[in-house]
Design a protein around this motif. Structure first.
Motif, PDB file in Angstrom:
ATOM      1  N   TYR A  41     -63.004  80.923  31.472  1.00  0.00           N
ATOM      2  CA  TYR A  41     -61.653  81.469  31.420  1.00  0.00           C
ATOM      3  C   TYR A  41     -60.657  80.398  31.838  1.00  0.00           C
ATOM      4  CZ  TYR A  41     -62.009  81.738  36.470  1.00  0.00           C
ATOM      5  OH  TYR A  41     -62.171  81.406  37.788  1.00  0.00           O
TER       6      TYR A  41
ATOM      7  N   ALA B 217     -63.595  83.238  27.350  1.00  0.00           N
ATOM      8  CA  ALA B 217     -64.543  82.795  26.330  1.00  0.00           C
ATOM      9  C   ALA B 217     -65.861  83.526  26.523  1.00  0.00           C
ATOM     10  CB  ALA B 217     -64.759  81.291  26.437  1.00  0.00           C
TER      11      ALA B 217
ATOM     12  N   PHE C 188     -56.898  83.057  28.822  1.00  0.00           N
ATOM     13  CA  PHE C 188     -57.912  83.149  27.782  1.00  0.00           C
ATOM     14  C   PHE C 188     -59.281  83.309  28.431  1.00  0.00           C
ATOM     15  CE2 PHE C 188     -54.368  81.126  25.840  1.00  0.00           C
ATOM     16  CZ  PHE C 188     -54.351  81.624  24.554  1.00  0.00           C
TER      17      PHE C 188
ATOM     18  N   LYS D  71     -56.099  75.967  24.260  1.00  0.00           N
ATOM     19  CA  LYS D  71     -55.575  77.308  23.950  1.00  0.00           C
ATOM     20  C   LYS D  71     -54.484  77.702  24.935  1.00  0.00           C
ATOM     21  CE  LYS D  71     -57.984  79.004  20.454  1.00  0.00           C
ATOM     22  NZ  LYS D  71     -57.314  79.397  19.219  1.00  0.00           N
TER      23      LYS D  71
ATOM     24  N   LEU E 226     -60.477  75.731  26.137  1.00  0.00           N
ATOM     25  CA  LEU E 226     -59.702  76.668  26.952  1.00  0.00           C
ATOM     26  C   LEU E 226     -58.371  76.074  27.416  1.00  0.00           C
ATOM     27  CD1 LEU E 226     -62.566  78.313  29.016  1.00  0.00           C
ATOM     28  CD2 LEU E 226     -61.039  79.481  27.409  1.00  0.00           C
TER      29      LEU E 226
ATOM     30  N   VAL F 137     -63.177  82.993  21.748  1.00  0.00           N
ATOM     31  CA  VAL F 137     -62.119  82.918  22.743  1.00  0.00           C
ATOM     32  C   VAL F 137     -61.112  84.019  22.448  1.00  0.00           C
ATOM     33  CG1 VAL F 137     -60.280  81.489  23.708  1.00  0.00           C
ATOM     34  CG2 VAL F 137     -62.451  80.445  23.058  1.00  0.00           C
TER      35      VAL F 137
ATOM     36  N   LEU G  34     -66.111  73.525  25.812  1.00  0.00           N
ATOM     37  CA  LEU G  34     -65.426  74.782  26.111  1.00  0.00           C
ATOM     38  C   LEU G  34     -64.227  74.574  27.031  1.00  0.00           C
ATOM     39  CD1 LEU G  34     -65.140  77.801  25.786  1.00  0.00           C
ATOM     40  CD2 LEU G  34     -66.813  78.096  27.637  1.00  0.00           C
TER      41      LEU G  34
END
Length: 175
Positions: free
Chosen positions: A60, A50, A48, A116, A113, A4, A109
């Motif tokens: 994203y 990935a 972000f 993050k 995301l 990421v 994931l």
């Protein structure tokens, strides 16, 4: 498993993100790229992306500070009563996009995301919308302690798809 990377002003991968958006949502011909570029200039923008082990972009997320005068924020404000407006849209971070390639969904994931994206955000709340019938997305957010703020929000007169507005209280860290 995933790498990421935070987007910054020197390495925006807008074309690749727009390609992934169109691939995931089958939305060729949309102006997602223009919208992404415009949003990247909004206050508090952060995002972000990935990548898998083969260095292919697989997901994203991005968002920004939600402020009066922004198109979508103003749409949300019209749906909320004064109490909800103050509770959810004052000092708010808006999660605008989260997308994970279908081949990698349910792998953690999406959770990574979103985590993050909100990590270190110093807003009182975060807000987002998703399709009312998108049970996997709603389940993801509910598992991450998001709550339903309003059901059956229809943001577009062109598309009558109902959305749900979801919010999350954030801890504002004081340094």
């Amino acid at each position: 498993m995933f790498k990421v990377k935070q987007l910054d002003g020197s390495d925006f991968m807008f074309d690749e993100i727009a390609f992934l958006y169109n691939d995931i949502w089958n939305k060729e011909g949309t102006d997602f790229l223009g919208r992404l570029k415009r949003h990247s200039n909004y206050e508090g923008f952060r995002g972000f992306v990935a990548f898998n082990q083969e260095k292919e972009m697989i997901g994203y997320s991005y968002g920004y500070t939600s402020l009066e005068g922004q198109y979508y924020r103003d749409l949300l404000a019209k749906q909320l009563n004064p109490h909800e407006l103050e509770a959810w849209l004052e000092n708010c971070f808006e999660v605008v996009e989260l997308a994970v390639h279908p081949s990698i969904r349910r792998s953690g994931l999406g959770q990574l995301l979103v985590g993050k994206l909100l990590e270190g955000v110093e807003h009182k709340t975060a807000i987002l919308t998703t399709q009312e019938k998108n049970i996997p997305a709603r389940t993801l957010y509910q598992n991450l302690e998001w709550v339903v703020v309003k059901e059956s929000f229809i943001p577009s007169s062109v598309d009558a798809t109902p959305y749900v507005i979801m919010g999350k209280s954030l801890v504002v860290s004081r340094k």
